[in-house]
Design a protein around this motif. Sequence first.
Motif, PDB file in Angstrom:
ATOM      1  N   MET A   3      -2.848   2.584  -4.386  1.00 21.56           N
ATOM      2  CA  MET A   3      -3.446   3.873  -4.014  1.00 21.56           C
ATOM      3  C   MET A   3      -4.548   3.736  -2.967  1.00 21.56           C
ATOM      4  O   MET A   3      -4.636   4.533  -2.051  1.00 21.56           O
ATOM      5  N   TYR A   4      -5.416   2.735  -3.158  1.00 20.80           N
ATOM      6  CA  TYR A   4      -6.632   2.714  -2.346  1.00 20.80           C
ATOM      7  C   TYR A   4      -6.624   1.695  -1.206  1.00 20.80           C
ATOM      8  O   TYR A   4      -7.305   1.886  -0.209  1.00 20.80           O
ATOM      9  N   SER A  12       0.822  -1.211   0.000  1.00 17.18           N
ATOM     10  CA  SER A  12       0.000   0.000   0.000  1.00 17.18           C
ATOM     11  C   SER A  12       0.859   1.264   0.000  1.00 17.18           C
ATOM     12  O   SER A  12       1.826   1.356   0.758  1.00 17.18           O
ATOM     13  N   ARG A  13       0.499   2.192  -0.842  1.00 13.83           N
ATOM     14  CA  ARG A  13       1.095   3.543  -0.885  1.00 13.83           C
ATOM     15  C   ARG A  13       2.609   3.580  -1.034  1.00 13.83           C
ATOM     16  O   ARG A  13       3.235   4.559  -0.676  1.00 13.83           O
ATOM     17  N   ASN A  14       3.178   2.533  -1.553  1.00 11.97           N
ATOM     18  CA  ASN A  14       4.610   2.556  -1.851  1.00 11.97           C
ATOM     19  C   ASN A  14       4.756   2.956  -3.322  1.00 11.97           C
ATOM     20  O   ASN A  14       4.851   2.117  -4.213  1.00 11.97           O
ATOM     21  N   PHE A  15       4.771   4.274  -3.538  1.00  6.93           N
ATOM     22  CA  PHE A  15       4.729   4.764  -4.915  1.00  6.93           C
ATOM     23  C   PHE A  15       6.041   4.533  -5.671  1.00  6.93           C
ATOM     24  O   PHE A  15       6.046   4.465  -6.888  1.00  6.93           O
ATOM     25  N   GLU A  71      -2.990  13.460  -3.361  1.00  9.29           N
ATOM     26  CA  GLU A  71      -1.727  12.708  -3.416  1.00  9.29           C
ATOM     27  C   GLU A  71      -1.709  11.767  -4.625  1.00  9.29           C
ATOM     28  O   GLU A  71      -0.716  11.675  -5.338  1.00  9.29           O
ATOM     29  N   MET A  72      -2.843  11.102  -4.863  1.00  6.25           N
ATOM     30  CA  MET A  72      -2.926  10.174  -5.998  1.00  6.25           C
ATOM     31  C   MET A  72      -2.807  10.931  -7.321  1.00  6.25           C
ATOM     32  O   MET A  72      -2.133  10.494  -8.248  1.00  6.25           O
TER      33      MET A  72
END
Lengths: 145, 114
Positions: free
Chosen positions: A57-58, A14-17, A101-102
Amino acid sequence: MVEELLKKTFTIFSRNFDKAGENSTEIKALLKSLNFEPDIIRRLVVVAFEAEMNVVMYADGGQMDFVITDEDIRIDIRDQGPGIPDIQQAMQEGYSTATDEMREMGFGFGMGLPNIKKNSDFLNIESRVGKGTTVSAGIRLNANA
Amino acid sequence: MKLEEIKNILQCEVLTPEMDLSLEVNTVLASDGMSEILAFHSPGALMITGLTNIQSVRTADIADVRAIVYIRDKRPHEKTVDLARQKKIPVLATSLGMFDVCGLLREKGLKGAM
């Protein structure tokens, strides 16, 4: 009976872009090494990448199975996340619940699920609000023979 | 059109100087939205974007983009350029904005891929 020829499971964080999309890149390399048609590779990898980004993202994380059978190539994704309350609405181009952020990451313009649909021969989404979402999408090999 | 020519038209700085600028591109994908880039099938296109994070290169790789031009004087982070090197995607940067970049390239004969 459908014969499973290859299955590989990837973990999506999660959220590790920074790492987001690496799994789909690996799938691309794998499909290339197996000499699939460029158009099949492109379509499947867009499906995998968009689905992977949605989880990053989600959701609070998830898993992606990449499966090749004698009939199709597909990805099966399961996430632990907020779920999608209205799948019909989420499928509409332009509809988005993305955060700033997304959007700063270049995603969340309401194109993800429509891109998945456009590039797949089959797509099944099941979602439970507060639990998570499963997405199965892929390309039929006989349809592209 | 060769990347070298695009570099001159847009007065670009080349962020991957070791890479070959004799590569040809004939179509352009221009957007800050990565799913917009992915929505159109145009392998070998030039990608023009104001999005400089690592996802821009990831998307370029998934979409089989040949080269990236970052606009509005934005400079990607070093790790973004490193990934582009790894993926063999030349990266350029210009101070011009999206409208002027697209206008200039259109004038010289490049076509939109969208």
